[in-house]
Motif scaffolding. Sequence first.
Motif, short mmCIF file in Angstrom:
data_model
loop_
_atom_site.label_atom_id
_atom_site.label_comp_id
_atom_site.label_asym_id
_atom_site.label_seq_id
_atom_site.Cartn_x
_atom_site.Cartn_y
_atom_site.Cartn_z
N GLU A 1 -9.14 -6.47 -9.32
CA GLU A 1 -10.49 -6.00 -8.51
C GLU A 1 -10.07 -4.66 -8.13
N SER A 2 -8.77 -4.13 -7.86
CA SER A 2 -8.53 -3.00 -7.35
C SER A 2 -8.81 -1.87 -8.33
N GLU A 3 -8.40 -2.34 -9.74
CA GLU A 3 -8.56 -1.58 -10.77
C GLU A 3 -10.29 -1.17 -11.23
N GLN B 1 0.88 -1.30 -0.03
CA GLN B 1 -0.03 0.25 -0.01
C GLN B 1 0.85 1.18 -0.15
N GLN C 1 -12.74 -1.63 -8.89
CA GLN C 1 -13.38 -0.82 -8.02
C GLN C 1 -12.87 0.76 -7.75
N GLU D 1 -2.36 5.32 1.99
CA GLU D 1 -3.38 4.21 2.11
C GLU D 1 -3.10 3.34 3.47
N ARG E 1 -10.08 1.43 -6.03
CA ARG E 1 -9.26 1.44 -4.75
C ARG E 1 -8.84 0.31 -4.49
N LYS E 2 -7.35 0.40 -3.67
CA LYS E 2 -6.83 -0.91 -3.62
C LYS E 2 -7.58 -1.96 -2.76
N ILE E 3 -7.50 -3.05 -3.01
CA ILE E 3 -8.34 -4.33 -2.36
C ILE E 3 -6.92 -5.05 -1.74
N SER E 4 -6.94 -5.02 -0.37
CA SER E 4 -5.90 -5.81 0.37
C SER E 4 -6.13 -7.48 0.27
N LEU F 1 -6.43 -9.45 -7.26
CA LEU F 1 -6.47 -8.48 -6.44
C LEU F 1 -6.04 -7.13 -7.43
#
Length: 98
Positions: A73-75, A28, A77, A32, A79-82, A70
């Motif tokens: 999915e981050s792209e 991150q 949404q 973040e 936002r960063k998905i941890s 991930l």
Amino acid sequence: MEQTKNLCAQIPLSLHTRIREEQTRREQSLSEYITEILTQYYEGGSSMTGTRTLAVQISEELFQKLKTHLAAESERQGRKISQKEFLLGLIQQALETE
């Protein structure tokens, strides 16, 4: 997106080192990571009491597939998905379907 403001504070070097190591491990940005920590604190997550650690080893192939998923999915949404968020979501979803 919510407006942001800079926060600067002097902290002990040992704490700074721990923060940067964990931030790097989670992949991150510092913003973040600190936002996540402060949000958890103010939303009642200030104590580790009642939490347990779950650790598993997976193959390199599965790990790379997870990282690719991930990132996508981050792209999607915006936002960063941890890894933690993703895995907790899977566990909660599985337990709700029992």
